[in-house]
Write a protein that holds these residues in place. Structure first.
Motif, PDB file in Angstrom:
ATOM      1  N   GLY A   1       0.791  -1.214   0.000  1.00 39.19           N
ATOM      2  CA  GLY A   1       0.000   0.000   0.000  1.00 39.19           C
ATOM      3  C   GLY A   1       0.827   1.269   0.000  1.00 39.19           C
ATOM      4  O   GLY A   1       2.053   1.250  -0.081  1.00 39.19           O
ATOM      5  N   HIS A   2       0.099   2.376   0.099  1.00 39.78           N
ATOM      6  CA  HIS A   2       0.646   3.737   0.065  1.00 39.78           C
ATOM      7  C   HIS A   2      -0.136   4.552   1.073  1.00 39.78           C
ATOM      8  O   HIS A   2      -1.365   4.441   1.156  1.00 39.78           O
ATOM      9  CB  HIS A   2       0.459   4.299  -1.347  1.00 39.78           C
ATOM     10  N   SER A   3       0.563   5.374   1.848  1.00 37.83           N
ATOM     11  CA  SER A   3      -0.106   6.171   2.871  1.00 37.83           C
ATOM     12  C   SER A   3       0.454   7.583   2.914  1.00 37.83           C
ATOM     13  O   SER A   3       1.665   7.783   2.910  1.00 37.83           O
ATOM     14  CB  SER A   3       0.076   5.518   4.243  1.00 37.83           C
ATOM     15  N   VAL A   4      -0.457   8.557   2.941  1.00 35.09           N
ATOM     16  CA  VAL A   4      -0.126   9.952   3.180  1.00 35.09           C
ATOM     17  C   VAL A   4      -0.711  10.258   4.555  1.00 35.09           C
ATOM     18  O   VAL A   4      -1.927  10.302   4.719  1.00 35.09           O
ATOM     19  CB  VAL A   4      -0.747  10.878   2.111  1.00 35.09           C
ATOM     20  N   THR A   5       0.153  10.429   5.543  1.00 38.81           N
ATOM     21  CA  THR A   5      -0.318  10.562   6.916  1.00 38.81           C
ATOM     22  C   THR A   5      -0.557  12.018   7.294  1.00 38.81           C
ATOM     23  O   THR A   5       0.030  12.936   6.726  1.00 38.81           O
ATOM     24  CB  THR A   5       0.677   9.945   7.913  1.00 38.81           C
ATOM     25  N   MET A   6      -1.391  12.193   8.288  1.00 41.13           N
ATOM     26  CA  MET A   6      -1.639  13.493   8.889  1.00 41.13           C
ATOM     27  C   MET A   6      -0.615  13.699  10.007  1.00 41.13           C
ATOM     28  O   MET A   6      -0.045  12.729  10.513  1.00 41.13           O
ATOM     29  CB  MET A   6      -3.057  13.549   9.459  1.00 41.13           C
ATOM     30  N   PRO A   7      -0.363  14.939  10.422  1.00 46.89           N
ATOM     31  CA  PRO A   7       0.584  15.181  11.506  1.00 46.89           C
ATOM     32  C   PRO A   7       0.243  14.366  12.758  1.00 46.89           C
ATOM     33  O   PRO A   7      -0.907  14.314  13.190  1.00 46.89           O
ATOM     34  CB  PRO A   7       0.435  16.681  11.776  1.00 46.89           C
ATOM     35  N   GLY A   8       1.259  13.683  13.300  1.00 45.72           N
ATOM     36  CA  GLY A   8       1.085  12.922  14.533  1.00 45.72           C
ATOM     37  C   GLY A   8       0.372  11.596  14.393  1.00 45.72           C
ATOM     38  O   GLY A   8       0.161  10.901  15.387  1.00 45.72           O
ATOM     39  N   HIS A   9       0.002  11.195  13.165  1.00 41.76           N
ATOM     40  CA  HIS A   9      -0.680   9.904  12.991  1.00 41.76           C
ATOM     41  C   HIS A   9       0.193   8.781  13.546  1.00 41.76           C
ATOM     42  O   HIS A   9       1.384   8.704  13.279  1.00 41.76           O
ATOM     43  CB  HIS A   9      -0.975   9.635  11.518  1.00 41.76           C
ATOM     44  N   LYS A  10      -0.416   7.894  14.327  1.00 40.43           N
ATOM     45  CA  LYS A  10       0.318   6.808  14.993  1.00 40.43           C
ATOM     46  C   LYS A  10      -0.294   5.464  14.622  1.00 40.43           C
ATOM     47  O   LYS A  10      -1.519   5.334  14.552  1.00 40.43           O
ATOM     48  CB  LYS A  10       0.236   7.013  16.509  1.00 40.43           C
ATOM     49  N   TYR A  11       0.564   4.468  14.398  1.00 42.91           N
ATOM     50  CA  TYR A  11       0.114   3.104  14.158  1.00 42.91           C
ATOM     51  C   TYR A  11       0.786   2.208  15.185  1.00 42.91           C
ATOM     52  O   TYR A  11       2.002   2.131  15.257  1.00 42.91           O
ATOM     53  CB  TYR A  11       0.468   2.638  12.745  1.00 42.91           C
ATOM     54  N   GLY A  12      -0.007   1.538  15.976  1.00 38.22           N
ATOM     55  CA  GLY A  12       0.523   0.626  16.981  1.00 38.22           C
ATOM     56  C   GLY A  12       0.255   1.134  18.376  1.00 38.22           C
ATOM     57  O   GLY A  12      -0.331   2.196  18.549  1.00 38.22           O
ATOM     58  N   PRO A  13       0.653   0.341  19.349  1.00 41.62           N
ATOM     59  CA  PRO A  13       1.467  -0.865  19.198  1.00 41.62           C
ATOM     60  C   PRO A  13       0.716  -1.966  18.445  1.00 41.62           C
ATOM     61  O   PRO A  13      -0.475  -2.159  18.634  1.00 41.62           O
ATOM     62  CB  PRO A  13       1.782  -1.280  20.628  1.00 41.62           C
ATOM     63  N   ALA A  14       1.452  -2.641  17.577  1.00 36.93           N
ATOM     64  CA  ALA A  14       0.875  -3.698  16.753  1.00 36.93           C
ATOM     65  C   ALA A  14       1.901  -4.803  16.536  1.00 36.93           C
ATOM     66  O   ALA A  14       3.110  -4.556  16.561  1.00 36.93           O
ATOM     67  CB  ALA A  14       0.430  -3.137  15.408  1.00 36.93           C
ATOM     68  N   VAL A  15       1.407  -6.012  16.304  1.00 33.17           N
ATOM     69  CA  VAL A  15       2.232  -7.172  15.992  1.00 33.17           C
ATOM     70  C   VAL A  15       1.698  -7.766  14.703  1.00 33.17           C
ATOM     71  O   VAL A  15       0.484  -7.925  14.539  1.00 33.17           O
ATOM     72  CB  VAL A  15       2.164  -8.223  17.135  1.00 33.17           C
ATOM     73  N   ARG A  16       2.569  -8.078  13.778  1.00 33.97           N
ATOM     74  CA  ARG A  16       2.159  -8.638  12.488  1.00 33.97           C
ATOM     75  C   ARG A  16       2.597 -10.098  12.382  1.00 33.97           C
ATOM     76  O   ARG A  16       3.626 -10.474  12.926  1.00 33.97           O
ATOM     77  CB  ARG A  16       2.804  -7.886  11.329  1.00 33.97           C
ATOM     78  N   PRO A  17       1.878 -10.898  11.608  1.00 33.85           N
ATOM     79  CA  PRO A  17       2.266 -12.299  11.431  1.00 33.85           C
ATOM     80  C   PRO A  17       3.218 -12.507  10.245  1.00 33.85           C
ATOM     81  O   PRO A  17       3.558 -13.633   9.911  1.00 33.85           O
ATOM     82  CB  PRO A  17       0.927 -12.990  11.165  1.00 33.85           C
ATOM     83  N   TYR A  18       3.638 -11.422   9.584  1.00 31.87           N
ATOM     84  CA  TYR A  18       4.509 -11.522   8.412  1.00 31.87           C
ATOM     85  C   TYR A  18       5.517 -10.375   8.421  1.00 31.87           C
ATOM     86  O   TYR A  18       5.427  -9.450   9.228  1.00 31.87           O
ATOM     87  CB  TYR A  18       3.699 -11.507   7.109  1.00 31.87           C
TER      88      TYR A  18
END
Length: 121
Positions: A23-40
């Motif tokens: 994918g492709h992402s254009v984030t906004m100021p301060g956008h946060k992802y996680g805490p997260a765990v991925r299986p790959y």
């Protein structure tokens, strides 16, 4: 928030290498992802802007032409800069050859950051 285009692919049986998501992402100021765990495995590459990647208690400040590796089953957090949020692309993959492929790139949990030698035109 972010403006994102993501494709997730169901992988039903193990193969040498399989793409799980991209994918492709254009984030906004301060956008946060996680805490997260991925299986790959997941590789992000920053096209523009800045942000922070956190894994194993280590904080990495990153900007354009840099990228980071997320290995399976590790908790990570990443967030866009407040003044210059990042735009990035990513690919997630798995398979019995995935670990060898990542290693051949010189990436690991201990060395998850890379810099592109190529400039965009």
């Amino acid at each position: 928030m972010e403006n994102s285009l993501s494709v997730n692919i169901q992988v039903n049986e193990p193969k040498q290498i399989s793409v799980n998501a991209f994918g492709h992402s254009v984030t906004m100021p301060g956008h946060k992802y996680g805490p997260a765990v991925r299986p790959y495995y997941l590789i992000h590459y920053i096209l523009e802007g800045k942000g922070e990647f956190i894994v194993n208690g280590t904080h990495y400040q990153l900007s354009s032409q840099k990228g980071f590796l997320i290995e399976p089953d590790y908790q990570t957090i990443y967030m866009a800069d407040l003044e210059d949020p990042w735009t990035y692309i990513w690919v997630g993959f798995s398979g019995w050859d995935a670990r060898r492929m990542v290693s051949s790139l010189g990436l690991s949990q201990e060395q998850p950051i890379f810099k592109s030698a190529e400039k965009e035109t």
